[in-house]
Design an enzyme around this catalytic site. Structure first.
Site, mmCIF file in Angstrom:
data_model
loop_
_atom_site.group_PDB
_atom_site.id
_atom_site.type_symbol
_atom_site.label_atom_id
_atom_site.label_comp_id
_atom_site.label_asym_id
_atom_site.label_seq_id
_atom_site.Cartn_x
_atom_site.Cartn_y
_atom_site.Cartn_z
ATOM 1 N N ALA A 293 0.829 -1.208 0.000
ATOM 2 C CA ALA A 293 0.000 0.000 0.000
ATOM 3 C C ALA A 293 0.862 1.256 0.000
ATOM 4 C CB ALA A 293 -0.948 0.001 1.200
ATOM 5 N N THR A 294 2.060 1.180 0.571
ATOM 6 C CA THR A 294 2.954 2.349 0.566
ATOM 7 C C THR A 294 3.255 2.763 -0.870
ATOM 8 O OG1 THR A 294 3.947 1.692 2.662
ATOM 9 C CG2 THR A 294 5.217 3.213 1.288
ATOM 10 N N ASN B 100 -5.587 3.686 10.621
ATOM 11 C CA ASN B 100 -4.864 2.536 11.163
ATOM 12 C C ASN B 100 -4.553 2.640 12.647
ATOM 13 O OD1 ASN B 100 -3.226 4.549 9.599
ATOM 14 N ND2 ASN B 100 -1.569 3.608 10.780
ATOM 15 N N GLN C 121 -6.541 -0.726 5.658
ATOM 16 C CA GLN C 121 -7.165 -1.292 6.874
ATOM 17 C C GLN C 121 -8.642 -1.601 6.673
ATOM 18 O OE1 GLN C 121 -5.806 -2.117 9.778
ATOM 19 N NE2 GLN C 121 -3.803 -1.161 9.572
ATOM 20 N N SER D 149 -3.373 -3.418 0.419
ATOM 21 C CA SER D 149 -2.183 -4.115 0.909
ATOM 22 C C SER D 149 -2.507 -5.585 1.129
ATOM 23 C CB SER D 149 -1.732 -3.484 2.233
ATOM 24 O OG SER D 149 -0.655 -4.214 2.776
ATOM 25 N N HIS E 273 -0.820 -7.712 3.314
ATOM 26 C CA HIS E 273 -0.605 -8.239 4.670
ATOM 27 C C HIS E 273 -1.546 -7.695 5.736
ATOM 28 C CE1 HIS E 273 1.835 -4.928 6.656
ATOM 29 N NE2 HIS E 273 1.922 -4.542 5.400
ATOM 30 N N THR F 144 9.177 -7.516 -12.867
ATOM 31 C CA THR F 144 8.650 -8.876 -12.979
ATOM 32 C C THR F 144 7.655 -9.134 -11.855
ATOM 33 O OG1 THR F 144 10.718 -9.611 -13.952
ATOM 34 C CG2 THR F 144 9.288 -11.321 -13.013
ATOM 35 N N CYS G 80 5.089 2.305 12.488
ATOM 36 C CA CYS G 80 6.046 3.113 11.724
ATOM 37 C C CYS G 80 6.754 4.145 12.580
ATOM 38 C CB CYS G 80 5.328 3.803 10.575
ATOM 39 S SG CYS G 80 4.309 2.670 9.633
HETATM 40 C C1 LIG Z 1 -0.190 -0.795 6.651
HETATM 41 C C2 LIG Z 1 -0.727 0.400 6.001
HETATM 42 C C3 LIG Z 1 -0.087 0.965 4.897
HETATM 43 C C4 LIG Z 1 1.210 0.418 4.345
HETATM 44 O O1 LIG Z 1 0.991 -0.800 3.675
HETATM 45 P P1 LIG Z 1 2.232 -1.672 3.191
HETATM 46 O O2 LIG Z 1 1.599 -2.733 2.346
HETATM 47 O O3 LIG Z 1 2.873 -2.209 4.432
HETATM 48 O O4 LIG Z 1 3.143 -0.791 2.415
HETATM 49 C C5 LIG Z 1 -0.641 2.078 4.321
HETATM 50 N N1 LIG Z 1 -1.770 2.611 4.793
HETATM 51 C C6 LIG Z 1 -2.423 2.108 5.855
HETATM 52 C C7 LIG Z 1 -3.682 2.742 6.325
HETATM 53 C C8 LIG Z 1 -1.915 0.986 6.498
HETATM 54 O O5 LIG Z 1 -2.544 0.506 7.561
#
Ligand SMILES: *Cc1c(COP(=O)(O)O)cnc(C)c1O
Length: 392
Positions: free
Chosen positions: A78-79, A158, A186, A206, A208, A246, A331
């Site tokens: 997501a970053t 988050n 989230q 994201s 994870h 890739t 973070c």
């Molecule tokens: C965890 C999170 C991210 C970052 O996601 P990644 O896949 O770890 O880069 C961005 N935005 C929110 C709201 C998150 O909770």
């Protein structure tokens, strides 16, 4: 009652364990006897087969948000999706204007990216949420200008679990001719997401945060009308030219499976997590001076952010070494500054420094909650005991 394994993991908002069913899918695309080929290889069957795996995952992720598979661009998380949405869109649409609207309590992936855009000559309006962690549509309306190109406001915060009314916010953005982006990392599987009904143009996802692997995510990019986004990573022109590199078949297949499970299990997951949240909150009823920073009436059930008046959060974190929790977001846990999100909703500095975020998930059970409660009660009363007066 079963004894929980220590430490008790109550930090699901930072990351989720990967569901074993997802791991099983991921393991099919790695070794020499499997479908390990490059999904971009056009010259042999193995490449086409790998591409089909990617396309199935694309459909699974698209289905979870009501999108067309062709609107999904794979990223590393997501970053990266937030970076691509903000920088990629603003750079590609200079003729629409150089103004961006976002909020002070976005994830760092949006906040820091917006700061980077300011250095590049773009102009940012930073909206301040209310105590409930939400941005009101009227607030956004007041910030909109003729040269506003993009509005970026998160679906679920988050640190707080607060939920923005993204459909109403998107409507305001569109009324002023701007494009609407939301970070929904989230939100997936916790609130209903439908890019058509909610009129979302860009959405960050994201793997994870949805029981999939880390290191994979996606940006939804609306096709009708076509939203133009300039690539940040150049190379082979993958992902309709928006993101080269890739494709990691195992990561992407894992994210697809995780998102499909998130939909299938939605009702069970929500019932389970809501019950855990209630059990947790009831267990703290007798403890004085506990305040919720989370607007519990209008928040996702998996995040509960609490202030323990008169208790230093870092000390509480140390006293709770058998419980994995966060003082703010993962973070910024290296710094002792209070959470910018808590300060952003007007929490007094001392209470912000006394706050911890607890977050639950699919694999949390009653024993985890009960054991954590016992440890919390013990730690809080220990830290509140007034230090003995020095003898005269
Ligand atoms: C965890 C999170 C991210 C970052 O996601 P990644 O896949 O770890 O880069 C961005 N935005 C929110 C709201 C998150 O909770």
């Amino acid at each position: 009652m079963t004894t929980p394994t220590l430490p008790i993991y109550l930090d699901y908002a930072a990351t989720n364990p990967v569901d074993a069913r997802v791991v099983e899918v991921m393991q099919r695309y790695l070794t020499v006897d499997q479908l390990f080929a490059n999904p971009a290889s056009r010259s042999h069957m193995l490449g086409w087969q790998a591409e089909q795996v990617i396309e199935q995952a694309r459909r699974q992720v698209a289905d979870a948000i009501g999108a067309d598979p062709r609107e999904i661009v794979w990223t590393s998380g997501a970053t990266e999706a937030d970076n691509l949405a903000l920088i990629g869109f603003m750079r590609a649409n200079r003729e629409r204007g150089l103004h961006l609207v976002t909020s002070t309590i976005e994830h760092k992936a949006v906040v820091d990216t917006a700061h980077a855009l300011e250095k590049e000559g773009f102009e940012v309006t930073w909206l301040t949420p209310g105590r409930d962690g939400c941005i009101q549509p009227e607030q956004l309306r007041a910030a909109m200008r003729d040269d506003t190109a993009l509005v970026s406001l998160m679906a679920v915060n988050n640190e707080l679990g607060s939920i923005n009314d993204i459909a109403a916010l998107a409507e305001v953005a569109h009324a002023f001719g701007a494009v609407f982006h939301t970070d929904a990392a989230q939100a997936v599987g916790r609130i209903s997401l439908d890019v058509v009904n909610q009129q979302i143009d860009l959405m960050s996802l994201s793997g994870h945060k949805a029981y999939g692997p880390k290191g994979v995510g996606a940006l939804y990019v609306k096709r009708h009308p076509d939203i133009r986004v300039e690539a940040l990573i150049h190379g082979g022109g993958h992902e309709r030219g928006m993101r080269s590199g890739t494709l990691p078949t195992h990561q992407i297949a894992g994210m697809g499976e995780a998102f499909a499970l998130m939909q299938q299990q939605h009702d069970d997951d929500m019932a389970h997590i809501t019950r855990l949240q209630q059990r947790f909150l009831r267990g703290l009823d007798g403890v004085e001076g506990v305040y919720s920073n989370t607007p519990l009436e209008q928040a996702v059930p998996h995040i509960v952010n609490l202030a323990f008046e008169g208790v230093d959060g870092e000390s509480l974190l140390m006293a709770l070494r058998d419980v994995a929790v966060s003082t703010g977001s993962a973070c910024n846990s290296a710094s002792v500054d209070p959470s910018y999100v808590l300060l952003g909703i007007g929490t007094p500095r001392s209470l912000a420094l006394s706050s911890l975020r607890f977050s639950f998930g699919r694999f949390t059970n009653d024993a985890d909650i009960d054991h954590a409660l016992a440890l919390i009660r013990h730690a809080v009363s220990g830290l509140r005991t007034p230090p003995r007066q020095a003898a005269d």
